[in-house]
Write a protein that holds these residues in place. Structure first.
Motif, mmCIF file in Angstrom:
data_model
loop_
_atom_site.group_PDB
_atom_site.id
_atom_site.type_symbol
_atom_site.label_atom_id
_atom_site.label_comp_id
_atom_site.label_asym_id
_atom_site.label_seq_id
_atom_site.Cartn_x
_atom_site.Cartn_y
_atom_site.Cartn_z
ATOM 1 N N PRO A 256 41.282 45.890 48.848
ATOM 2 C CA PRO A 256 42.362 44.901 48.713
ATOM 3 C C PRO A 256 41.783 43.584 48.198
ATOM 4 O O PRO A 256 40.705 43.157 48.613
ATOM 5 C CB PRO A 256 42.915 44.759 50.129
ATOM 6 C CG PRO A 256 41.986 45.469 51.031
ATOM 7 C CD PRO A 256 41.094 46.346 50.226
ATOM 8 N N ILE A 257 42.485 42.964 47.276
ATOM 9 C CA ILE A 257 42.033 41.686 46.719
ATOM 10 C C ILE A 257 42.591 40.571 47.584
ATOM 11 O O ILE A 257 43.817 40.433 47.730
ATOM 12 C CB ILE A 257 42.494 41.542 45.256
ATOM 13 C CG1 ILE A 257 41.808 42.624 44.404
ATOM 14 C CG2 ILE A 257 42.161 40.153 44.726
ATOM 15 C CD1 ILE A 257 42.286 42.679 42.984
ATOM 16 N N LYS A 258 41.667 39.803 48.212
ATOM 17 C CA LYS A 258 42.118 38.769 49.144
ATOM 18 C C LYS A 258 42.522 37.496 48.413
ATOM 19 O O LYS A 258 43.479 36.828 48.775
ATOM 20 C CB LYS A 258 41.004 38.461 50.156
ATOM 21 C CG LYS A 258 40.779 39.639 51.105
ATOM 22 C CD LYS A 258 40.046 39.245 52.369
ATOM 23 C CE LYS A 258 38.557 39.166 52.126
ATOM 24 N NZ LYS A 258 37.745 39.188 53.350
ATOM 25 N N LYS A 259 41.756 37.179 47.381
ATOM 26 C CA LYS A 259 42.014 35.944 46.651
ATOM 27 C C LYS A 259 41.541 36.157 45.229
ATOM 28 O O LYS A 259 40.563 36.861 45.005
ATOM 29 C CB LYS A 259 41.228 34.777 47.274
ATOM 30 C CG LYS A 259 42.078 33.534 47.475
ATOM 31 C CD LYS A 259 41.422 32.494 48.362
ATOM 32 C CE LYS A 259 40.039 32.064 47.911
ATOM 33 N NZ LYS A 259 39.339 31.312 48.997
ATOM 34 N N SER A 260 42.252 35.617 44.264
ATOM 35 C CA SER A 260 41.720 35.708 42.912
ATOM 36 C C SER A 260 41.918 34.376 42.204
ATOM 37 O O SER A 260 42.913 33.683 42.431
ATOM 38 C CB SER A 260 42.398 36.845 42.142
ATOM 39 O OG SER A 260 43.707 36.492 41.791
ATOM 40 N N ASP A 261 40.947 33.982 41.408
ATOM 41 C CA ASP A 261 41.072 32.750 40.633
ATOM 42 C C ASP A 261 40.491 32.999 39.242
ATOM 43 O O ASP A 261 40.170 34.142 38.902
ATOM 44 C CB ASP A 261 40.371 31.581 41.346
ATOM 45 C CG ASP A 261 38.961 31.947 41.732
ATOM 46 O OD1 ASP A 261 38.247 32.494 40.857
ATOM 47 O OD2 ASP A 261 38.568 31.731 42.904
ATOM 48 N N ALA A 262 40.353 31.976 38.472
ATOM 49 C CA ALA A 262 39.944 32.121 37.076
ATOM 50 C C ALA A 262 38.541 32.693 36.948
ATOM 51 O O ALA A 262 38.222 33.362 35.969
ATOM 52 C CB ALA A 262 40.026 30.775 36.351
ATOM 53 N N LEU A 282 41.250 46.324 43.965
ATOM 54 C CA LEU A 282 40.164 46.564 43.028
ATOM 55 C C LEU A 282 39.727 48.013 43.206
ATOM 56 O O LEU A 282 39.400 48.441 44.315
ATOM 57 C CB LEU A 282 38.992 45.624 43.307
ATOM 58 C CG LEU A 282 37.808 45.813 42.361
ATOM 59 C CD1 LEU A 282 38.149 45.356 40.950
ATOM 60 C CD2 LEU A 282 36.577 45.067 42.872
ATOM 61 N N LEU A 283 39.760 48.777 42.123
ATOM 62 C CA LEU A 283 39.381 50.185 42.184
ATOM 63 C C LEU A 283 37.953 50.345 41.680
ATOM 64 O O LEU A 283 37.633 49.949 40.560
ATOM 65 C CB LEU A 283 40.341 51.010 41.317
ATOM 66 C CG LEU A 283 39.908 52.450 41.041
ATOM 67 C CD1 LEU A 283 39.953 53.270 42.308
ATOM 68 C CD2 LEU A 283 40.796 53.061 39.964
ATOM 69 N N LEU A 284 37.115 50.914 42.526
ATOM 70 C CA LEU A 284 35.744 51.182 42.107
ATOM 71 C C LEU A 284 35.542 52.692 42.013
ATOM 72 O O LEU A 284 35.349 53.362 43.027
ATOM 73 C CB LEU A 284 34.756 50.584 43.124
ATOM 74 C CG LEU A 284 34.792 49.068 43.297
ATOM 75 C CD1 LEU A 284 33.862 48.639 44.423
ATOM 76 C CD2 LEU A 284 34.427 48.364 42.007
ATOM 77 N N PRO A 285 35.646 53.284 40.807
ATOM 78 C CA PRO A 285 35.415 54.726 40.689
ATOM 79 C C PRO A 285 33.945 55.039 40.971
ATOM 80 O O PRO A 285 33.101 54.141 40.914
ATOM 81 C CB PRO A 285 35.783 55.037 39.237
ATOM 82 C CG PRO A 285 35.808 53.742 38.529
ATOM 83 C CD PRO A 285 35.979 52.656 39.522
ATOM 84 N N PRO A 286 33.620 56.285 41.300
ATOM 85 C CA PRO A 286 32.247 56.620 41.687
ATOM 86 C C PRO A 286 31.225 56.147 40.667
ATOM 87 O O PRO A 286 30.145 55.696 41.041
ATOM 88 C CB PRO A 286 32.261 58.149 41.775
ATOM 89 C CG PRO A 286 33.680 58.507 41.995
ATOM 90 C CD PRO A 286 34.516 57.446 41.360
ATOM 91 N N GLN A 287 31.579 56.227 39.370
ATOM 92 C CA GLN A 287 30.567 55.865 38.368
ATOM 93 C C GLN A 287 30.326 54.356 38.304
ATOM 94 O O GLN A 287 29.425 53.909 37.615
ATOM 95 C CB GLN A 287 30.943 56.414 36.987
ATOM 96 C CG GLN A 287 32.158 55.791 36.344
ATOM 97 C CD GLN A 287 33.453 56.500 36.731
ATOM 98 O OE1 GLN A 287 33.513 57.195 37.752
ATOM 99 N NE2 GLN A 287 34.485 56.321 35.940
#
Ligand SMILES: Nc1ncnc2c1ncn2[C@@H]1O[C@H](COP(=O)(O)OP(=O)(O)OP(=O)(O)O)[C@@H](O)[C@H]1O
Ligand SMILES: [Mg+2]
Lengths: 364, 296
Positions: A256-262, A282-287
């Motif tokens: 889960p994305i808690k905070k995002s900025d520039a 944010l999706l982190l695939p195995p590769q």
């Protein structure tokens, strides 16, 4: 596996396109099997419907076959509206999920049923039966009764019974689910080859995402009767539209994305700098996760994690990790060197190029 | 060997009652019947000893006055009336069973009950009921007379027509029930598969519905045709002399004519014809059912 089957004759007529336009089907007020589904299938395409149990895959196939009518919306096959066209007037055949074989007919008589109904000549009928049976690997079973077959053999008879008609559109409802891995893999390739060769349009149903990726030109992912995403296997796997699609495609590293900025985004396992799209996960695939042992020279931007479990998967090992109390999954190819063991501390290098940002379920 | 002895005892205890029942109520009477058929009818209507084929000769129509075809006609009429009644019962029961099986669950039980309840009444009473409906002067008889089917003032009974009505009415439930059971568990997936494989609704019925109901249909035919062939009450009450069936002929020998050997010979012929009929039905079932055994 015997010698390759003789080539089938090239078809003269072209395969059919399928247009599904705002189709809904509800069985009761609270049981909506299909909810406003629109999609177009190209002639000669290998198109897969993918989704969990009860998401409406079989329902959609029944609408295409003419065995059920949509409550609203339109279906076109080959450019022709299918409204009021009965099943036997559609060049569409189905491999039924429940097989639906005729118990009072033996295997050969089951397979020949559709050909009989089309009044083909006896010579043509037996030629096609022999060819299809050899291809599917049931040529030794032709004189058997249905009650003398195993589950996988029945499934192959169901497949042959539909395939032998060489229709413009073939609907396959989980046609390989009862087969062992070897046979399944071989038939996946055979079906794909046949579909190309005969130029039929295949609508293939499965809830196995790997099978869907291997076989399809395009995949539609269904969720509770709604179209969640449609695209090539690569697009669906690498850029899933939402959390549901990502999880269904087998992704486990969803942060889960808690905070995002520039300049970057903040997640439970740390901050990643870069230019990310707006989104919930944010999706982190195995590769995108590279494992390093603590004693190896550290790459920049590494995070530390603990190995909870190692799952040996043949060509690679899957590591279940905890990183700041957050579970992650990474894989490592087995190359003969011993890898980290449970309890070991490791470093994780995150390749953000391979990561994707996606929406929460249903926002897409 | 106490265990073996105990087992033997156990076996005897469990099997003996059944064997005795079959012996007393089936084997002995059958033997008695067979023996009786080969005795001679004595002067006072008592079966006497010299074994002979006299009863069978009489049954075939040879009497004091030379040969008469009466009994042969009775046998043929029995077969014909049985076939006709079974056919009509089937034509009514098949759609009826289908219709009932497609109603909502709560209606089904009620409709089945409506089919079965009449058969809880005595056969005689039901036949008398039909006598009243078909008698001269009733609306139905008047209507038939106006259409020119019968002479005015003649009732619709006694007649072969009345016998067929009586048989159909009597045996309808025995056809509806097994057919309903077949329709109830009809596998619609097979019908859909047939439709998907280019079968028109009619072909789908022929190739996917009918084969599934065939065992029920055959069971119904057995349950209707065998008792109809031996029917006594309905023909006696609704038929009059010219609609007599072999059951009446047999009963008459025992009850009025006091010619027991002739009655026994008739009963033996009935059994023989029934067995032949079953054999024919079995072959028919196998032909229609794609080499499956559907009858018995
Ligand atoms: N005839 C019916 N009457 C009522 N509800 C139905 C009927 N057919 C399907 N449904 C409902 O519609 C939904 C979709 O069913 P469908 O058979 O299309 O699922 P599916 O995607 O094929 O699932 P599976 O992978 O388990 O085969 C389910 O919730 C199911 O319960
Ligand atoms: Mg399904």
């Amino acid at each position: 596996m015997s010698e390759p089957a003789p080539p089938m004759q090239q078809r003269a007529r072209s395969a059919s396109s399928i247009g599904i336009d705002q189709v809904s089907r509800r069985f009761a007020a609270d049981a909506v099997a299909l909810d406003d589904v629109s999609l177009d299938i190209q002639p000669g395409e290998f198109f897969t419907l993918l989704g969990p149990s009860g998401c409406g895959k079989t329902t959609l196939l029944r609408l295409l076959a003419g065995l059920d009518q949509p409550d609203s919306g339109l279906i076109h096959i080959g450019g022709r509206s299918m409204q009021g066209v009965p099943p036997h007037r559609r060049s569409v055949n189905t491999v039924f999920q429940s097989y639906a074989l005729f118990p009072h007919r033996n295997v050969r008589e089951n397979i020949r049923f559709g050909l009989e109904m089309q009044r083909l000549s006896a010579a043509e009928i037996s030629r096609r039966i022999e060819r299809t049976a050899a291809l599917i690997g049931i040529d030794k079973l032709l004189e058997r009764g249905i009650d003398q077959l195993s589950g996988g053999q029945r499934q192959r008879v169901a497949l042959a019974r539909a395939l032998v008609n060489e229709p413009d559109v073939l609907l396959l409802d989980e046609p390989l689910s009862a087969l062992d891995a070897g046979l399944r893999g071989r038939l996946q390739i055979e079906l794909r080859r046949l579909q190309r060769q005969l130029g039929m349009t295949f609508v293939f149903v499965t809830h196995d995402q790997e099978e869907a990726m291997v076989m399809s030109d395009r995949i539609a992912v269904l969720n509770h009767g709604r179209l969640a995403q449609i695209g090539t296997p690569q697009a669906i796997y690498e850029k899933p539209a939402d959390e549901f699609v990502a999880r269904f495609m087998g992704h486990e590293n969803l942060l889960p994305i808690k905070k995002s900025d520039a300049t970057g985004i903040e997640t439970p396992i740390g901050r990643f700098s870069g230019d990310f799209a707006e989104g919930a996960y944010l999706l982190l695939p195995p590769q995108s996760l590279i494992l390093h042992r603590l004693d190896q020279p550290a790459a920049p931007d590494c995070i530390e994690a603990v190995v909870d479990e190692c799952l040996y998967r043949g060509g690679m090992t899957e590591y279940r990790l905890s990183c700041s109390d957050w579970p992650l999954v990474a894989t490592l190819a087995n190359q003969g060197r011993p890898g980290p063991a449970a309890g070991d501390r490791v470093r994780l290098e995150v390749v953000t190029r391979a990561a994707a940002v996606l929406q929460a379920e249903g926002d897409g | 060997m106490p265990k073996l002895a105990r087992d033997t005892q156990h076996l005897l205890l469990t099997v003996t009652p059944g064997v005795l029942c079959i012996l007393v109520f089936l084997v002995l009477p059958s033997l008695y019947l067979m023996g009786m058929a080969f005795l001679t009818n004595g002067p006072y209507g008592l079966p006497t000893l010299p074994l002979s084929l006299q009863a069978f000769r009489e049954l075939a129509g040879f009497g004091f006055l030379g040969w008469s075809p009466g009994n042969l006609y009775t046998l043929l009429r029995s077969v014909w009336q049985t076939l006709l009644a079974t056919l009509i019962v089937t034509l009514i029961a098949y759609p009826a069973a289908y219709y009932i099986s497609t109603r909502p669950a709560r209606w089904r039980a009620l409709m089945l009950l409506a089919v079965v309840v009449p058969s809880w009444t005595n056969q005689v009473i039901r036949s008398v009921g039909w006598m009243n409906i078909l008698a001269p002067g009733t609306p139905l008889a008047d209507f038939a007379a106006r259409l020119g089917f019968i002479e005015p003032q003649m009732g619709l009974f006694p007649s072969q027509f009345a016998v067929i009505i009586g048989l159909v009415y009597n045996f309808l439930p025995f056809m509806v029930l097994p057919l309903y059971a077949a329709f109830e568990k009809l596998d619609m997936a097979q019908v859909e598969a047939a439709r998907d494989l280019f079968a028109s609704p009619l072909s789908a019925f022929r190739h996917a519905v009918f084969p599934q109901t065939l065992p029920g249909l055959m069971a119904g035919v057995v349950l209707v045709a065998i008792p109809a062939f031996g029917m006594y009450v309905v023909t006696e009450l609704l038929g009059g002399g010219r609609s007599m069936m072999i059951g009446n002929l047999v009963a008459r020998q025992f009850a009025q004519a006091s010619n027991w050997p002739l009655g026994a010979a008739g009963a033996l012929i009935m059994i023989a014809v029934t067995l032949i009929g079953l054999k024919v039905l079995r072959n028919l079932g196998r032909r229609l059912g794609g080499d499956r055994e559907v009858v018995l």
